[in-house]
Scaffold this active site. Structure first.
Site, PDB file in Angstrom:
ATOM      1  CG  HIS A   1      57.459 -80.664  37.371  1.00 17.24           C
ATOM      2  ND1 HIS A   1      56.545 -81.568  37.856  1.00 17.24           N
ATOM      3  CD2 HIS A   1      56.884 -80.139  36.250  1.00 17.24           C
ATOM      4  CE1 HIS A   1      55.478 -81.584  37.082  1.00 17.24           C
ATOM      5  NE2 HIS A   1      55.665 -80.711  36.092  1.00 17.24           N
TER       6      HIS A   1
ATOM      7  CG  HIS B   1      55.902 -79.081  31.361  1.00 17.85           C
ATOM      8  ND1 HIS B   1      55.304 -80.280  31.041  1.00 17.85           N
ATOM      9  CD2 HIS B   1      55.537 -78.799  32.641  1.00 17.85           C
ATOM     10  CE1 HIS B   1      54.589 -80.705  32.086  1.00 17.85           C
ATOM     11  NE2 HIS B   1      54.727 -79.823  33.065  1.00 17.85           N
TER      12      HIS B   1
ATOM     13  CE  LYS C   1      53.799 -85.792  36.623  1.00 22.05           C
ATOM     14  NZ  LYS C   1      54.053 -84.528  35.933  1.00 22.05           N
TER      15      LYS C   1
ATOM     16  CG  HIS D   1      49.268 -83.793  37.914  1.00 23.01           C
ATOM     17  ND1 HIS D   1      49.661 -82.640  37.273  1.00 23.01           N
ATOM     18  CD2 HIS D   1      47.997 -83.561  38.350  1.00 23.01           C
ATOM     19  CE1 HIS D   1      48.680 -81.758  37.319  1.00 23.01           C
ATOM     20  NE2 HIS D   1      47.666 -82.297  37.966  1.00 23.01           N
TER      21      HIS D   1
ATOM     22  CG  HIS E   1      52.881 -79.686  40.289  1.00 27.36           C
ATOM     23  ND1 HIS E   1      51.848 -80.488  40.740  1.00 27.36           N
ATOM     24  CD2 HIS E   1      53.090 -80.022  38.996  1.00 27.36           C
ATOM     25  CE1 HIS E   1      51.454 -81.269  39.759  1.00 27.36           C
ATOM     26  NE2 HIS E   1      52.189 -81.012  38.694  1.00 27.36           N
TER      27      HIS E   1
ATOM     28  CG  ASP F   1      54.240 -77.488  36.479  1.00 23.81           C
ATOM     29  OD1 ASP F   1      54.486 -78.117  35.441  1.00 23.81           O
ATOM     30  OD2 ASP F   1      53.076 -77.330  36.909  1.00 23.81           O
TER      31      ASP F   1
END
Length: 346
Positions: free
Chosen positions: A13, A15, A99, A136, A174, A247
């Site tokens: 995960h 970004h 996602k 999420h 997460h 994350d």
């Protein structure tokens, strides 16, 4: 044990953003990680297979010279996502997951799902082809306290989705609560959960006591201490259903240090050193390879990396830059608040 060698880890995960930010932060991941599931919440989001292919090309162009890194692409689920496009992107090998962002749950989630009935066809197609859904896991109802949103999501959204879509493979991303740990453990092997580095270190006091710490603010927000301890026990257990998803989420300092700061901790730089510290504290250093290198590939039906990473503990504290300078602006590296004596040997 003062030295451990493990298969090169993956980040399930991550970004990376885009443009100058992508170029600035990508080397922080490629230094230690072989692959990463790349989040699609750009502006505009990565919704189609063609958009995922274009984003992958931009990532590959930004790779540092000599880096051996594979971005694993994802699609952003919307209420108009085409099941056939998802299936084609998965069949090509380009897309490894879809996602789910509940609309408004976190950074750049405004295009997410409000009416889950409208994505039923996509979820059924994903179950048919074995493509994981990354979730999420927070409700966005303003009546629900922010510290309760994960537990309520499990009960009111996630469990009903899984009951209604037989065989759907799901990653609870997460997780931040004992509720998340307990739910993951109660399910079959079609469910897994990622745990971040910073949620193994922070509870909500770290954010608020002695002044607000904007670089500790993330979503899902850190919870009470008993939740943190449950996460540490799960991550270090060696259980196949738990694996690393950092994350790591870069924001330039002016957007973190302001009246309405962005959510996200940037941990790509020092995650492996921090994990060695945590696993050693728990007396489970031998399980670090399972968490960081083995469990994730097995859930995603990919081979474990053959290249390795060595971590070594010395009497000298590890050092990393306080900030990463990018073309978009400075990004603060996560500071655990204690000395770390583990070093990654590239």
């Amino acid at each position: 044990m003062t030295r451990i060698t493990l298969p090169r880890p993956d980040d399930w995960h991550l970004h990376l953003r885009d443009g100058a930010m992508l170029t600035g932060v990508l080397p922080e991941t490629t230094r230690h990680f072989a692959r990463a599931i790349v989040m699609p919440n750009l502006v505009p989001p990565v919704v189609t297979g063609a958009e995922a292919a274009a984003y992958r090309d931009r990532i590959m162009t930004a790779l540092p010279a000599g880096a051996a890194f594979e971005p694993l692409m994802t699609l952003y689920l919307t209420e108009t996502t085409d099941p056939a496009d998802v299936a084609a992107a998965a069949a090509s090998g380009l897309v490894k997951a879809v996602k789910l962002y509940p609309a408004g749950a976190t950074t750049n989630s405004h295009s997410g799902v409000r009416d889950f009935d409208k994505v039923r066809g996509v979820l059924e197609k994903m179950a048919e082809i074995g493509l994981p859904l990354c979730v999420h896991g927070e409700v966005v109802d303003p009546a629900i306290d922010i510290f309760d949103r994960e537990a309520v999501f499990i009960e009111t959204v996630l469990d009903p989705i899984r009951r209604a879509t037989s065989g759907l493979r799901v990653v609870m991303e997460h997780i931040t609560t004992k509720d998340g740990v307990d739910y993951a453990r109660s399910q079959d092997d079609t469910l897994a959960a990622t745990i971040t580095t910073h949620h193994l270190i922070l509870n909500r006091n770290h954010i608020l006591v002695g002044g607000i710490k904007p670089h500790y603010y993330c979503l899902p927000v850190a919870k009470r201490e008993h939740h943190r301890l449950a996460l540490r026990a799960a991550a270090t257990s060696g259980e196949a259903r738990f694996f690393l998803g950092t994350d790591s989420a870069p924001h330039v300092d002016p957007l973190k240090e302001c009246a309405c700061g962005c959510a996200g901790c940037f941990t790509a730089t020092n995650t492996m050193q921090l994990l060695a510290h945590v696993f050693e504290e728990e007396g489970r250093l031998a399980n670090l390879a399972a968490f960081a290198s083995e469990n994730g590939p097995r859930f995603y039906r990919l081979p474990v990396n053959t290249a390795t990473l060595t971590l070594e503990k010395t009497a000298t504290p590890a050092h990393w830059p306080a900030k990463i300078e990018t073309g978009a602006g400075p990004v603060t590296v996560f500071d655990p608040g204690f000395p770390v004596f583990w070093h990654a040997i590239d």
